[in-house]
Enzyme design. Structure first.
Site, PDB file in Angstrom:
ATOM      1  N   GLN B 199       0.769  -1.273  -0.080  1.00 13.14           N
ATOM      2  CA  GLN B 199      -0.094   0.012   0.150  1.00 13.14           C
ATOM      3  C   GLN B 199       0.921   1.150  -0.060  1.00 13.14           C
ATOM      4  O   GLN B 199       1.478   1.613   0.909  1.00 13.14           O
ATOM      5  CB  GLN B 199      -0.959   0.039   1.154  1.00 13.14           C
ATOM      6  CG  GLN B 199      -1.769  -1.050   1.399  1.00 13.14           C
ATOM      7  CD  GLN B 199      -2.872  -1.448   0.339  1.00 13.14           C
ATOM      8  OE1 GLN B 199      -3.898  -0.512   0.119  1.00 13.14           O
ATOM      9  NE2 GLN B 199      -2.954  -2.565  -0.275  1.00 13.14           N
ATOM     10  N   ALA B 240     -11.476   2.429   4.921  1.00 15.88           N
ATOM     11  CA  ALA B 240     -10.677   1.477   4.179  1.00 15.88           C
ATOM     12  C   ALA B 240      -9.880   2.504   3.093  1.00 15.88           C
ATOM     13  O   ALA B 240     -10.214   3.579   3.128  1.00 15.88           O
ATOM     14  CB  ALA B 240     -11.485   0.710   3.469  1.00 15.88           C
ATOM     15  N   HIS B 241      -8.986   1.784   2.580  1.00 14.92           N
ATOM     16  CA  HIS B 241      -8.181   2.454   1.545  1.00 14.92           C
ATOM     17  C   HIS B 241      -8.838   2.894   0.348  1.00 14.92           C
ATOM     18  O   HIS B 241      -9.699   2.388  -0.038  1.00 14.92           O
ATOM     19  CB  HIS B 241      -6.884   1.735   1.001  1.00 14.92           C
ATOM     20  CG  HIS B 241      -7.414  -0.007   0.736  1.00 14.92           C
ATOM     21  ND1 HIS B 241      -6.682  -0.650   0.065  1.00 14.92           N
ATOM     22  CD2 HIS B 241      -8.452  -0.317   0.670  1.00 14.92           C
ATOM     23  CE1 HIS B 241      -7.152  -1.797  -0.230  1.00 14.92           C
ATOM     24  NE2 HIS B 241      -8.557  -1.685   0.169  1.00 14.92           N
ATOM     25  N   ASN B 242      -8.365   4.201  -0.206  1.00 17.89           N
ATOM     26  CA  ASN B 242      -8.849   4.989  -1.128  1.00 17.89           C
ATOM     27  C   ASN B 242     -10.262   5.371  -1.259  1.00 17.89           C
ATOM     28  O   ASN B 242     -10.820   5.769  -2.048  1.00 17.89           O
ATOM     29  CB  ASN B 242      -8.799   4.020  -2.619  1.00 17.89           C
ATOM     30  CG  ASN B 242      -7.212   3.727  -2.843  1.00 17.89           C
ATOM     31  OD1 ASN B 242      -6.713   2.499  -2.401  1.00 17.89           O
ATOM     32  ND2 ASN B 242      -6.729   4.455  -3.555  1.00 17.89           N
TER      33      ASN B 242
END
Lengths: 348, 348, 348
Positions: B199, B240-242
């Site tokens: 990541q 969460a990511h993005n």
């Protein structure tokens, strides 16, 4: 160290059914039993294991009636779980105790530290904070200005207690717990922005409370968020500002309680339950896991389930139908078709 | 310090209904009112208390019309909650400010530290990190390499900001928050194992954001997870990511937002909501507590409830039937029985 | 650094469709593509972007058949996500590594520290703890007495590992995780109080496990809470005492697993799922987000949804009816009315 069945009976009471001289030197789960281990049988789900366990002694309920031969020596007590808990505690207390104040902790000169206190490395104790006798503060804890910690309480590593909060005596607070962060209060403005509402109250934790890892308890806007004596909170629970939780109420992991709600005494609340704000829940109420409580619960002892939560038997009857709801819909379609035929027949 | 009703009116505006010389020296909730306390009445649920409160002054809405005599001096304003928030802030600002850099903090020689910054004990500031003017970093915080913290932002004890993340100005981040941990990304392999997907993105928090205790915001796989200006996140939230969260959106505790989802501006999201990944939610959407949002929400202002979430009025109509679903099933059985009799009768 | 399409093909395999000398110097999401960036297309939802992306090279599936002209050079591979993951890892490994033991960490003289270990500032390593080779311990972590950390494992800032717990090799544990706090066990007493049941077991984390930020894993009452090799846990998950999670099982954020439950291998569990205690879940089971699992799941590969969780296709059929349940109720009312008329007609 070795103990005989007789030694153990003298410690926890109960009657011996088998060899009073049978010797054990460790504790084990009944399904993982080994020779010279002591186990217990409290949950009926595990009864099967008593016939195959290799444990030398098993603590059972007074009225346990084996359906097959049992090799282990049985120790019969009224409440096997409590008896075993007593033994676990006895074992636990034999471990080395943490003591002393680490030179690498920071303690404000104006803080008051009692006698026989443990303060671990990199802990921070702020101005005018009070730490009573026999408190254990593990490494990396933070105790803000004017906060106080009652005697015999343990704070595990990394607990954060904000300024002005009060923790009672004989409490146990696990790693990562945050007590006294700001309540979530914002006043909407005309431009869609929000203005923060300062949170000038505190949190009061009474005596004999246990709080699980990474749980968060917010400070009150005004006044206090209050956790009454004997309350047990599991991990990752959210307690919002101005909430009050009554004596001896037990709450399982990941439950969230919204602002200003008052929960009664001796309640049992399952995991992942959500409770809206500004309501009152009576004493001895039981709320099943994942329920969503949306209004006052006025009758003591109510048992609820579902989201929105309703009486548990009501929920169970409804969910039984839900699980085959498509079939009910087909039956209604069939009825409509049949009725159309009946009507056609009548009009002939 | 003492203030008269007149003093307070000059601070927050409004008209006095009662004694302009009435004196107060503390703030209290209306239901806990005491002599010389100032309270407010914003939520109609609490109206009853105005007739019995012992508070000397109560802030009320301009058009409040008492149904019984009120003893307190009333201060009438357009928005009592905002007015009270202003007073709380005024009171809060009178508290002692934290200042100075603790000698027991670790600050990388390559970090840039602005003026009038507070860095508490055992805080860590990594290589090339930037901390702007008037920032407060409480004890035991971690600011990774290349991370930056905008002016006037406060990080409470134990906040962890991973490398390369960006926090804006005038933010408030509560204890235990983790910003920039790896997003949850794994590529399934043929042998049932998973291979970690590195990541390498970051997290960007814009200005005026508040983040509650123990909330987690993951770094992007590539690019940035973005929290836009004015967003307010409660405790124990998972981002969460993005993910991207639009301006001034407010999210209550324990809600989770899955990867790559984009949430619009001015949304209000309740507690324990779950939102799936890779969807878009329009502006001004309201999502009720415990809802599960499973697809795009394209219409601004939509109000949703349920899991899976549907239009709120639709959900309310369905749940009303659900709560007596067994009775509906009995009615269908009764209809079937009656219809069989009708058919038997017709065939005679 | 610059790489050509040919360089990248030699690193990850695949065939080039376009200019083998096309040069890239960064990674970007396909929708944020820029000249000289490398992107990937794995999720079909994003296929539209391949026709407009400005990225110079895009990794696609071998059988990708464009429906319009594509400007980018394509690199065709069997599994674009895994190929891209490999590149991200390659990029990530080019970052500077943390090394060395900070003089401001506390390490017990009886702890065993391997070679090439990083121990950050204000970290605590207790008596007889074991830290194997190449472990990275970021600032403010806590490793209790007798705990052990296997080689090549990384603990991000503020991780707390209680005494006696065991973490395997090649694990990655994110900030704020708490491993080994007491399980939630209390024996009810006659006076409504609870007596704590001492938790004398530990937690065992096997190899190649990743654990997300602020997740909590409780120690066993007796024996061990076990996380098997290859398990991936997201953020804010609760794992209660004596739980066992099988090899390579993946669990999304905010899920909670109650005490003594055993979860099989290769399961996939969504976010905010709740699982009751003392049950067994078979291998390869898939559980949808927000489900509530209330009993054993004996059939491998079962796919479940709902609360209480049922077979997913069953749930989907029922919820489709639920979403218009009021209309079904109206149809039943209409049927009752029509049937009364039929009966009246028959009796004429």
């Amino acid at each position: 160290m070795e103990f005989t069945a007789k030694d153990i009976a003298s410690l926890i009471g109960g009657t011996i059914d088998g060899n009073p001289e049978a010797k054990v030197n460790k504790l084990a789960k009944i399904e993982d039993g080994e020779p010279q281990a002591l186990s217990f049988l409290a949950n009926p789900k595990y009864t099967q294991y008593i016939y195959s366990t290799k444990s030398t002694i098993v603590i059972v309920k007074s009225d346990f009636a084996p359906e097959m031969p049992v090799e282990a020596t049985l120790l019969r007590v009224d409440d096997p779980y409590s008896a075993f808990a007593k033994l676990l505690e006895f074992y636990n207390n034999m471990q080395k105790e943490k003591t002393g104040v680490s030179p690498s902790a920071f303690i404000s000169p104006s803080a008051k530290i009692g006698s026989n206190v443990y303060v671990g490395e990199f802990a921070f104790i702020g101005d005018n904070a009070v730490v009573e006798d026999n408190v254990k503060i593990y490494p990396q804890c933070y105790i803000g200005d004017n906060a106080s910690i009652g005697k015999n309480t343990t704070l595990y590593p990394g607990v954060k207690i904000y300024h002005d909060c009060v923790v009672g005596s004989y409490c146990m607070i696990h790693a990562g717990v945050v007590i006294g962060a700001d309540g979530f209060g914002f006043a909407p403005q005309n431009d869609n922005n929000y203005k923060k509402v300062a949170q000038i109250g505190n949190v009061i934790i009474e005596d004999n409370v246990e709080i699980g890892a990474n749980t968060t308890i917010d400070r009150a806007t005004l006044g206090s968020t209050i956790i009454r004596q004997g309350v047990k909170l599991d991990n990752l629970i959210q307690v919002a500002h101005n909430v009050e939780i009554g004596d001896n109420t037990v709450i399982a992991a990941q439950t969230g309680i919204s602002g200003s709600t008052k929960i009664g005494r001796n309640c049992m609340i399952g995991g992942q339950v959500g409770i809206v704000g500004h309501i009152t829940i009576a004493d001895e109420v039981k709320i099943g896991a994942q329920a969503g409580v949306t209004g006052n619960v006025t009758k003591p002892g109510t048992i609820m389930l579902g989201a929105p939560a309703i009486d548990i038997s009501r929920f169970k009857r409804s969910i039984a139908v839900f699980n085959n709801l498509d079939k009910l819909a087909y039956r209604v379609s069939d009825l409509e078709k049949a009725l159309r035929q009946v009507l056609a027949e009548q009009q002939k």
